[in-house]
Design a protein around this motif. Sequence first.
Motif, PDB file in Angstrom:
ATOM      1  N   LEU A  64      56.873  72.530  31.931  1.00 47.45           N
ATOM      2  CA  LEU A  64      57.161  72.692  30.499  1.00 47.45           C
ATOM      3  C   LEU A  64      58.667  72.697  30.235  1.00 47.45           C
ATOM      4  CD1 LEU A  64      54.464  75.304  29.422  1.00 47.45           C
ATOM      5  CD2 LEU A  64      54.294  72.822  29.636  1.00 47.45           C
ATOM      6  N   ARG A  65      59.419  73.373  31.103  1.00 51.88           N
ATOM      7  CA  ARG A  65      60.875  73.426  30.951  1.00 51.88           C
ATOM      8  C   ARG A  65      61.477  72.017  31.009  1.00 51.88           C
ATOM      9  NH1 ARG A  65      64.788  76.877  31.024  1.00 51.88           N
ATOM     10  NH2 ARG A  65      63.411  78.624  31.436  1.00 51.88           N
ATOM     11  N   ASN A  66      61.054  71.215  31.972  1.00 44.49           N
ATOM     12  CA  ASN A  66      61.611  69.865  32.095  1.00 44.49           C
ATOM     13  C   ASN A  66      61.287  69.012  30.876  1.00 44.49           C
ATOM     14  OD1 ASN A  66      62.571  70.682  34.570  1.00 44.49           O
ATOM     15  ND2 ASN A  66      61.555  69.096  35.744  1.00 44.49           N
ATOM     16  N   LEU A  67      60.091  69.179  30.316  1.00 47.02           N
ATOM     17  CA  LEU A  67      59.741  68.397  29.128  1.00 47.02           C
ATOM     18  C   LEU A  67      60.575  68.811  27.922  1.00 47.02           C
ATOM     19  CD1 LEU A  67      55.857  68.115  29.498  1.00 47.02           C
ATOM     20  CD2 LEU A  67      57.626  66.464  30.189  1.00 47.02           C
ATOM     21  N   VAL A  68      60.793  70.113  27.758  1.00 50.36           N
ATOM     22  CA  VAL A  68      61.620  70.580  26.634  1.00 50.36           C
ATOM     23  C   VAL A  68      63.082  70.197  26.854  1.00 50.36           C
ATOM     24  CG1 VAL A  68      62.453  72.605  25.373  1.00 50.36           C
ATOM     25  CG2 VAL A  68      60.025  72.418  25.963  1.00 50.36           C
ATOM     26  N   GLU A  69      63.582  70.333  28.074  1.00 51.45           N
ATOM     27  CA  GLU A  69      64.963  69.924  28.369  1.00 51.45           C
ATOM     28  C   GLU A  69      65.175  68.448  28.039  1.00 51.45           C
ATOM     29  OE1 GLU A  69      65.669  70.851  32.496  1.00 51.45           O
ATOM     30  OE2 GLU A  69      66.330  72.883  32.023  1.00 51.45           O
TER      31      GLU A  69
ATOM     32  N   TRP B 126      58.889  58.068  35.312  1.00 53.11           N
ATOM     33  CA  TRP B 126      58.367  59.108  36.199  1.00 53.11           C
ATOM     34  C   TRP B 126      58.875  58.952  37.628  1.00 53.11           C
ATOM     35  CZ3 TRP B 126      56.324  62.642  33.160  1.00 53.11           C
ATOM     36  CH2 TRP B 126      55.798  62.236  31.927  1.00 53.11           C
ATOM     37  N   GLN B 127      59.615  57.880  37.902  1.00 58.47           N
ATOM     38  CA  GLN B 127      60.154  57.628  39.239  1.00 58.47           C
ATOM     39  C   GLN B 127      61.470  58.378  39.425  1.00 58.47           C
ATOM     40  OE1 GLN B 127      60.577  53.383  39.434  1.00 58.47           O
ATOM     41  NE2 GLN B 127      58.407  53.015  39.099  1.00 58.47           N
ATOM     42  N   PRO B 128      61.729  58.859  40.652  1.00 60.94           N
ATOM     43  CA  PRO B 128      62.993  59.568  40.901  1.00 60.94           C
ATOM     44  C   PRO B 128      64.210  58.698  40.585  1.00 60.94           C
ATOM     45  CG  PRO B 128      61.519  59.771  42.787  1.00 60.94           C
ATOM     46  CD  PRO B 128      60.887  58.790  41.847  1.00 60.94           C
ATOM     47  N   TYR B 129      65.204  59.322  39.999  1.00 67.15           N
ATOM     48  CA  TYR B 129      66.512  58.735  39.694  1.00 67.15           C
ATOM     49  C   TYR B 129      66.476  57.630  38.643  1.00 67.15           C
ATOM     50  CZ  TYR B 129      67.485  61.281  43.945  1.00 67.15           C
ATOM     51  OH  TYR B 129      67.556  62.251  44.892  1.00 67.15           O
ATOM     52  N   TYR B 130      65.344  57.441  37.992  1.00 64.43           N
ATOM     53  CA  TYR B 130      65.287  56.393  36.973  1.00 64.43           C
ATOM     54  C   TYR B 130      65.770  56.951  35.641  1.00 64.43           C
ATOM     55  CZ  TYR B 130      63.891  52.543  34.074  1.00 64.43           C
ATOM     56  OH  TYR B 130      63.928  51.498  33.198  1.00 64.43           O
ATOM     57  N   ARG B 131      66.626  56.202  34.988  1.00 64.05           N
ATOM     58  CA  ARG B 131      67.056  56.531  33.627  1.00 64.05           C
ATOM     59  C   ARG B 131      66.889  55.285  32.779  1.00 64.05           C
ATOM     60  NH1 ARG B 131      72.467  59.135  32.837  1.00 64.05           N
ATOM     61  NH2 ARG B 131      71.453  59.786  30.940  1.00 64.05           N
ATOM     62  N   LEU B 132      66.558  55.479  31.513  1.00 60.56           N
ATOM     63  CA  LEU B 132      66.416  54.352  30.606  1.00 60.56           C
ATOM     64  C   LEU B 132      67.727  53.571  30.550  1.00 60.56           C
ATOM     65  CD1 LEU B 132      64.596  56.008  27.559  1.00 60.56           C
ATOM     66  CD2 LEU B 132      63.579  54.627  29.365  1.00 60.56           C
ATOM     67  N   ASP B 133      67.607  52.269  30.389  1.00 59.77           N
ATOM     68  CA  ASP B 133      68.804  51.433  30.295  1.00 59.77           C
ATOM     69  C   ASP B 133      69.764  51.963  29.233  1.00 59.77           C
ATOM     70  OD1 ASP B 133      68.003  49.703  32.298  1.00 59.77           O
ATOM     71  OD2 ASP B 133      67.012  48.322  30.915  1.00 59.77           O
ATOM     72  N   ARG B 134      69.242  52.337  28.083  1.00 56.85           N
ATOM     73  CA  ARG B 134      70.105  52.771  26.977  1.00 56.85           C
ATOM     74  C   ARG B 134      70.796  54.101  27.262  1.00 56.85           C
ATOM     75  NH1 ARG B 134      64.971  54.351  23.750  1.00 56.85           N
ATOM     76  NH2 ARG B 134      64.867  56.538  24.332  1.00 56.85           N
TER      77      ARG B 134
ATOM     78  N   VAL C 277      58.234  66.535  37.140  1.00 58.97           N
ATOM     79  CA  VAL C 277      57.030  66.775  36.340  1.00 58.97           C
ATOM     80  C   VAL C 277      55.846  66.029  36.935  1.00 58.97           C
ATOM     81  CG1 VAL C 277      55.930  66.327  34.094  1.00 58.97           C
ATOM     82  CG2 VAL C 277      58.240  67.290  34.181  1.00 58.97           C
ATOM     83  N   ALA C 278      56.026  64.752  37.228  1.00 60.14           N
ATOM     84  CA  ALA C 278      54.926  63.945  37.780  1.00 60.14           C
ATOM     85  C   ALA C 278      54.434  64.518  39.105  1.00 60.14           C
ATOM     86  CB  ALA C 278      55.377  62.491  37.957  1.00 60.14           C
ATOM     87  N   ASP C 279      55.351  64.891  39.976  1.00 57.05           N
ATOM     88  CA  ASP C 279      54.960  65.455  41.277  1.00 57.05           C
ATOM     89  C   ASP C 279      54.228  66.779  41.117  1.00 57.05           C
ATOM     90  OD1 ASP C 279      56.064  63.299  42.607  1.00 57.05           O
ATOM     91  OD2 ASP C 279      57.912  64.362  43.182  1.00 57.05           O
TER      92      ASP C 279
END
Length: 161
Positions: free
Chosen positions: A47-52, A97-105, A121-123
């Motif tokens: 929950l913390r990660n989703l709110v962050e 949901w993959q490690p170290y992935y960030r949206l291009d933008r 979160v996924a794990d």
Amino acid sequence: PVALAEVAHELADSFAPLLDAQENRVDLVITDDLEIPGDRDAISRVLRNLVENAVKYGPRGQTIRMMIARSDPPDAARVTVDDTGPGIPREERTRIWQPYYRLDRDRNAPAGGSGLGLSVVADLMRLLGGRAWVEDVPGGGGGARFTAEFPGAQPRSGQGQ
């Protein structure tokens, strides 16, 4: 058993200084007072990660809505976190949901981040026997809805933890 409403209230309280600094607020909507089996720290981290994530990528002055309700199948609890940010492009919804992935933008955005929050979160959801996903906030007004669905939900017994 872990009382989801209790975890959500504690989380909202712990985020108060950060939310105030961003002129944001969290609106908790608890439809069903549910308990779920699992590790309290792991559930809290989800929950913390989703709110962050909502705070980090949403606009200043937004209302982040966290909803807790019984889900279908009826023995599941669903927690949704809605923000009013730019949303997640469909073509990137599985990769986030993959490690170290960030949206291009967001790769050069001032919000920063390692790209680990959603992979954690996924794990954790896999370990808890649940699942997580993202979609648009219903209503077409923009934003992202992150959902975590936990198995084994029961009405809260009031026995504490």
